[in-house]
Design a protein around this motif. Structure first.
Motif, PDB file in Angstrom:
ATOM      1  N   LYS A  52       9.424 -65.556 -10.086  1.00  0.00           N
ATOM      2  CA  LYS A  52       9.768 -66.603 -11.045  1.00  0.00           C
ATOM      3  C   LYS A  52      11.239 -66.461 -11.391  1.00  0.00           C
ATOM      4  O   LYS A  52      11.772 -65.337 -11.408  1.00  0.00           O
ATOM      5  N   LEU A  53      11.888 -67.577 -11.674  1.00  0.00           N
ATOM      6  CA  LEU A  53      13.292 -67.512 -12.066  1.00  0.00           C
ATOM      7  C   LEU A  53      13.448 -66.574 -13.258  1.00  0.00           C
ATOM      8  O   LEU A  53      12.676 -66.643 -14.219  1.00  0.00           O
ATOM      9  N   ALA A  54      14.443 -65.677 -13.179  1.00  0.00           N
ATOM     10  CA  ALA A  54      14.609 -64.673 -14.225  1.00  0.00           C
ATOM     11  C   ALA A  54      15.161 -65.275 -15.515  1.00  0.00           C
ATOM     12  O   ALA A  54      14.912 -64.763 -16.601  1.00  0.00           O
ATOM     13  N   ARG A  55      15.930 -66.356 -15.400  1.00  0.00           N
ATOM     14  CA  ARG A  55      16.565 -66.921 -16.594  1.00  0.00           C
ATOM     15  C   ARG A  55      16.323 -68.423 -16.673  1.00  0.00           C
ATOM     16  O   ARG A  55      16.179 -69.084 -15.645  1.00  0.00           O
ATOM     17  N   ASN A  56      16.335 -68.926 -17.892  1.00  0.00           N
ATOM     18  CA  ASN A  56      16.256 -70.375 -18.077  1.00  0.00           C
ATOM     19  C   ASN A  56      17.526 -71.026 -17.550  1.00  0.00           C
ATOM     20  O   ASN A  56      18.619 -70.458 -17.634  1.00  0.00           O
ATOM     21  N   ILE A  57      17.357 -72.231 -17.044  1.00  0.00           N
ATOM     22  CA  ILE A  57      18.503 -72.984 -16.541  1.00  0.00           C
ATOM     23  C   ILE A  57      18.850 -74.080 -17.539  1.00  0.00           C
ATOM     24  O   ILE A  57      17.962 -74.780 -18.042  1.00  0.00           O
TER      25      ILE A  57
END
Ligand code: PRP
Length: 207
Positions: free
Chosen positions: A64-69
């Protein structure tokens, strides 16, 4: 850290888009498609976390993406560019920055900013189809940094060498992506060969 994204589909869209006979509805659609086609290259190094992943048959591991975009369109022309990014990253938050370039001084004048409460720890992608003198891009990065943003990148459709140089000099670590690097600016600060005023062509506000 400047990178031109070469792709036959992008090149084809951009060639049709530059044509002054391309009307506003088609212009917006082409900008949106170019933006979507740029997304994989602009986001290729985003970090992911390894997470458990359920399937109907067993548990495996996934990512899963580690950070919010957070996508940041620079108004107005950034809006159609935003749509293409949101098509592929619908979970992203959106921060808006309003900047209008003064036609005499060519300096950006700020008129709006609205962003999520926390920018620190997020991946920020600034979106503006045109990088001309670089003044607007530098101002956008400054404002976001002042608001706490730390991990930023800038994506445009058409860049002038002058704008790339100014933005790179101000923020040497900033990744800058463009679909095309054009020749130069004219005396009015327009990109050559360019495509004219992107905002006016997008929204039908030109003469
Ligand atoms: C254009 C363009 C960029 C900026 C680039 O917007 O969309 O935001 O100028 O110029 P610069 O690199 O020299 O700063 P403009 O100010 O015309 O506003 P608009 O999008 O509302 O038309």
């Amino acid at each position: 850290m400047f990178q031109t994204i070469h792709h036959p589909l992008i090149a084809d869209e951009l060639t049709r888009l530059r044509d002054p006979a391309c009307p506003s509805p088609e212009f917006r659609q082409r900008v949106r498609r170019i933006a979507s086609l740029m997304v994989p290259a602009v986001t290729t190094d985003l970090e992911t976390d390894v997470v458990p992943c359920n399937t109907p048959l067993e548990i495996t591991s996934g990512e899963k993406l580690a950070r919010n975009i957070i996508l940041v369109p620079v108004l107005r022309a950034g809006l159609a560019f935003l749509d293409g990014f949101l098509d592929l990253i619908p979970q992203a938050s959106v921060a808006h920055i309003g900047l209008a370039r003064n036609e005499k001084t060519l300096l950006p004048e700020s008129y709006y900013m609205k962003h999520p409460p926390t920018l620190t720890g997020c991946e920020i992608i600034i979106l503006d189809p045109m990088l001309a003198t670089g003044g607007s891009a530098v101002e956008a990065v400054r404002k976001l940094r002042d608001a706490g943003a730390r991990s930023l990148r800038f994506a445009c459709m058409v860049a002038a060498p002058e704008g790339v140089a100014t933005l790179s000099a101000a923020f040497p670590e900033l990744p800058i992506f463009a679909a095309a690097l054009d020749r130069c600016l004219n005396e009015r600060g327009f990109i050559l060969p360019g495509l004219g005023d992107a905002g006016d062509r997008m929204f039908g506000t030109g003469i």
